[in-house]
Design an enzyme around this catalytic site. Structure first.
Site, short mmCIF file in Angstrom:
data_model
loop_
_atom_site.label_atom_id
_atom_site.label_comp_id
_atom_site.label_asym_id
_atom_site.label_seq_id
_atom_site.Cartn_x
_atom_site.Cartn_y
_atom_site.Cartn_z
CD GLN A 1 -5.27 -2.65 -3.15
OE1 GLN A 1 -5.48 -1.65 -3.79
NE2 GLN A 1 -4.13 -2.87 -2.52
CE LYS B 1 -4.11 1.89 -4.39
NZ LYS B 1 -3.90 0.46 -4.62
CG ASP C 1 -1.87 -1.16 -10.10
OD1 ASP C 1 -1.33 -0.13 -9.65
OD2 ASP C 1 -2.62 -1.89 -9.44
#
Ligand code: NAD
Length: 281
Positions: free
Chosen positions: A96, A52, A119
């Site tokens: 994460q 990422k 997200d």
């Protein structure tokens, strides 16, 4: 049978993002910023975060990774998120997953400012998704929708079976498909007869984490099969949730693993972060 090439499509999306980033910088002096919070030392999580960060660099984003030991307290993670919420250079905050057992994931996700929730996991965005309002949508299902669009796959009225019902994959996937006017069946570990559902679907979207779960006799001739699963097997290779070798000859379209949905997830993360940066006041 046509393979859906996620790798090429992701590159195309990233090139467009890079172009828009350059324009945003030139016209408004805005550089999109992404903050990643990484807790613990799970090798897969570290690998994803590295990918990422690299992707951010490639498109010209500002990005920072907050790496924390798995002994960190929930309050310390929350304090870091609050700092990122207040940081004007940060447009997107990503925690994460999975988090260590002693951390309440839902609580952590709720602390993220929904306007920076690239997200799409915050209940605010999930609620807006279900209602069909503009919002940040979870990157993996959003990437799948982008694939349908790119390959001109009509969804309206189609029978779609979503296998797997997690908050980050199956549920948002099902909402997006329903919003696109498909007839959606959601299945999961407690579904009595999985095959009965998958074998009558025009489109099967699988994200469970069980290698080879979807077998040849579970899909109908001409079906479209999207494999979200990523599983590392004993020989070290990556495979999906679909027995690709035997299922693919029956399909009109199918995504491979690797090179299918995986690259699209990162492309959509970039796209969501750019969207957030564009909305800066
Ligand atoms: P999860 O463990 O949170 O959820 C798994 C879901 O699958 C659950 O709803 C469970 O009920 C269902 N399930 C499990 N076994 C099943 C079975 N035998 N039959 C039917 N349903 C079953 O997992 P997740 O986080 O949603 O991830 C699922 C898979 O997707 C994993 O392989 C993960 O690595 C992959 N994934 C890929 C991407 C990507 O970028 N391509 C992103 C996220 C997750």
């Amino acid at each position: 049978m046509q393979r859906i090439d996620g790798q090429s499509l992701a590159k195309k999306v990233q090139a467009t993002v890079a172009q828009e980033v350059a324009q945003l910088k030139q016209e408004k002096n805005i550089v999109p910023g992404l903050a990643v919070i990484l807790v613990g030392d799970d090798p897969a999580s570290h690998a994803y975060v590295k990918m990422k960060a690299k992707a951010c660099e490639n498109v010209g984003f500002y990005s920072i990774t907050h790496s924390m030991p798995d002994t960190i307290s929930q309050d310390e993670i929350i304090a870091t998120i609050e700092m990122m919420n207040a940081n004007p250079r940060i447009d997107g905050i990503l925690v994460q997953l999975p988090l260590p057992k002693h951390i309440d994931t839902n609580k952590i996700l709720e602390v993220i400012n929904p306007k920076k929730d690239v997200d799409g996991f915050h209940a605010y965005n999930v609620g807006r998704l279900v209602t069909g309002l503009d919002c940040f949508v979870a990157c993996t299902p959003l990437g799948v929708m982008k694939m349908f669009e790119e390959y001109n796959i009509e969804l309206r009225g189609k029978d779609v079976c979503v296998v797997g019902a997690s908050n980050i994959v199956g549920k948002p996937m099902a909402s997006l498909l329903l919003n696109a006017e498909a007839t959606v069946t959601i299945t999961h570990i407690h579904t009595k007869d999985l095959k009965a559902h998958t074998s009558r679907a025009d489109i099967v979207v699988v994200g469970v984490g069980v290698p080879g779960l979807i077998k040849e006799d579970m899909v109908k001739e001409g079906a479209i099969v999207i494999d979200i699963g990523i599983n590392r097997i004993a020989d070290g290779s990556l495979v999906g949730d679909v027995d690709f070798k035997h299922v693919s000859p029956k399909c009109s379209y199918i995504t491979p693993v690797p090179g299918g949905v995986g690259p699209m997830t990162i492309a959509m993360l970039l796209s969501n972060t750019l969207k957030s940066a564009k909305a800066r006041v």
